[in-house]
Design an enzyme around this catalytic site. Structure first.
Site, PDB file in Angstrom:
ATOM      1  N   SER A 231       0.837  -1.338  -0.008  1.00 24.93           N
ATOM      2  CA  SER A 231      -0.004   0.120   0.138  1.00 24.93           C
ATOM      3  C   SER A 231       0.795   1.267   0.111  1.00 24.93           C
ATOM      4  O   SER A 231       1.986   1.191  -0.994  1.00 24.93           O
ATOM      5  CB  SER A 231      -0.929   0.029   1.324  1.00 24.93           C
ATOM      6  OG  SER A 231      -1.750   1.031   1.072  1.00 24.93           O
TER       7      SER A 231
ATOM      8  N   TYR B 124      -4.625   8.401  -6.547  1.00 26.42           N
ATOM      9  CA  TYR B 124      -3.656   7.264  -6.095  1.00 26.42           C
ATOM     10  C   TYR B 124      -4.190   6.911  -4.729  1.00 26.42           C
ATOM     11  O   TYR B 124      -4.199   5.772  -4.235  1.00 26.42           O
ATOM     12  CB  TYR B 124      -2.408   7.800  -6.118  1.00 26.42           C
ATOM     13  CG  TYR B 124      -1.252   6.977  -5.488  1.00 26.42           C
ATOM     14  CD1 TYR B 124      -0.958   5.788  -6.075  1.00 26.42           C
ATOM     15  CD2 TYR B 124      -0.459   7.138  -4.029  1.00 26.42           C
ATOM     16  CE1 TYR B 124       0.106   5.027  -5.799  1.00 26.42           C
ATOM     17  CE2 TYR B 124       0.327   6.382  -3.740  1.00 26.42           C
ATOM     18  CZ  TYR B 124       0.881   5.180  -4.606  1.00 26.42           C
ATOM     19  OH  TYR B 124       1.648   4.461  -3.912  1.00 26.42           O
TER      20      TYR B 124
ATOM     21  N   LYS C 138      -5.423   3.054  -3.094  1.00 23.61           N
ATOM     22  CA  LYS C 138      -4.675   2.579  -1.887  1.00 23.61           C
ATOM     23  C   LYS C 138      -5.619   2.497  -0.713  1.00 23.61           C
ATOM     24  O   LYS C 138      -5.781   1.621  -0.066  1.00 23.61           O
ATOM     25  CB  LYS C 138      -3.748   3.521  -1.320  1.00 23.61           C
ATOM     26  CG  LYS C 138      -2.474   3.491  -2.446  1.00 23.61           C
ATOM     27  CD  LYS C 138      -1.782   1.994  -2.791  1.00 23.61           C
ATOM     28  CE  LYS C 138      -0.789   1.919  -3.659  1.00 23.61           C
ATOM     29  NZ  LYS C 138      -0.324   0.530  -3.957  1.00 23.61           N
TER      30      LYS C 138
END
Length: 271
Positions: A134, A148, A152
């Site tokens: 992660s 992004y 995650k």
């Protein structure tokens, strides 16, 4: 006993260092990359201990095929590392639909496909460890990195559920949340078309990245070896002193905010 690894995104960065660390201690590795020529050094240094496999993790069928090939070749899988990724940069208003979909296809769905492919094999052998790479952005979202972070955060939620589901079968799951590390992540970054009003925010973020002390990816890879060797590995682990210190501060602020607004919880219940 030596371990058998399946690692996505092994061509560079942290994935490459994890493969090197595992191989150097005598483990065997199925290393995947879009272009297996990038794995030539691993093969040259470690020979038959490496199985190079071409894989685009966004292709579900290809992910299942690669995992099965690795299992057939080595006879088992002990550690599955979902590392394939890239960074999408841009303010939320700047992000294009396809850019967002592509980010999620790689960073989230790619990890889901590999995980789903591996689970029946790990359950059957009654052991195994799924490691999701992660990010600190999976714990704390930063400006200009919303796309992004979204991928995650999705991976974090999925894996927290996964860990509880597979524990009865002897399978473990860990989320590794690195801060800034000295990898070539910027070379694969995708940037949205900028809107001028977000220029100052973008500059602030770039300045923070420039001034952050980057961690050593080789040291991070060695730390991961200790995690997969642990009898009771953590569900989440932060990599990098900055990540740990920063997250402590953020969670203190979250707890403070929740406490200040706690009275609304009873009001929302109608109490």
């Amino acid at each position: 006993m030596s371990k058998i690894w399946f690692i996505t995104g092994s061509s560079r960065g942290l994935g490459h260092r994890i493969a090197q660390a595992a191989l150097r201690r005598g483990d065997r590795v199925a290393a995947t990359a879009r272009d297996t020529r990038a794995l030539a050094d691993l093969v040259a240094d470690h020979g038959d201990a490496v199985l190079p496999l071409p894989l685009d993790v966004t292709d579900r069928a290809a992910a299942f095929n690669a995992v099965q090939r690795a299992h057939d070749h080595f006879g088992r899988l002990d550690v599955v590392v979902n590392n394939a990724d890239y960074a999408l940069g841009g303010a939320v208003e700047e992000l294009g639909e396809q850019q967002l979909r592509d980010q999620l296809e790689t960073a989230f769905f790619g990890a889901v496909w590999v995980t789903q492919a591996a689970l029946p094999l790990l359950r059957a052998q009654g052991s195994g460890h799924i490691v999701q790479i992660s990010s600190l952005s999976g714990v704390v979202a930063h400006p200009i990195m919303g796309g992004y972070a979204a991928a995650k955060w999705a991976l974090e939620g999925l894996t927290e559920s996964l860990a509880q589901e597979v524990a009865p079968f002897g399978v473990k799951a860990t989320l590794v949340e690195p801060g800034a590390f000295a990898t070539d992540v910027t070379s694969s970054a995708v940037l949205a078309t900028p809107i001028d009003v977000y220029g100052p925010t973008r500059q602030d973020v770039l300045a923070q990245l420039t001034n952050s002390k980057a961690g050593d990816p080789a040291a991070a890879a060695r730390a991961l070896l200790r995690i997969v060797d642990a009898e009771k590995p953590p569900l989440r682990v932060l990599f990098g002193a900055h990540a740990y210190e920063f997250t402590q501060h953020v969670y203190a602020e979250r707890l403070k905010s929740w406490s200040e607004w706690a009275y609304l919880s009873t009001e929302a219940d109608g109490a």
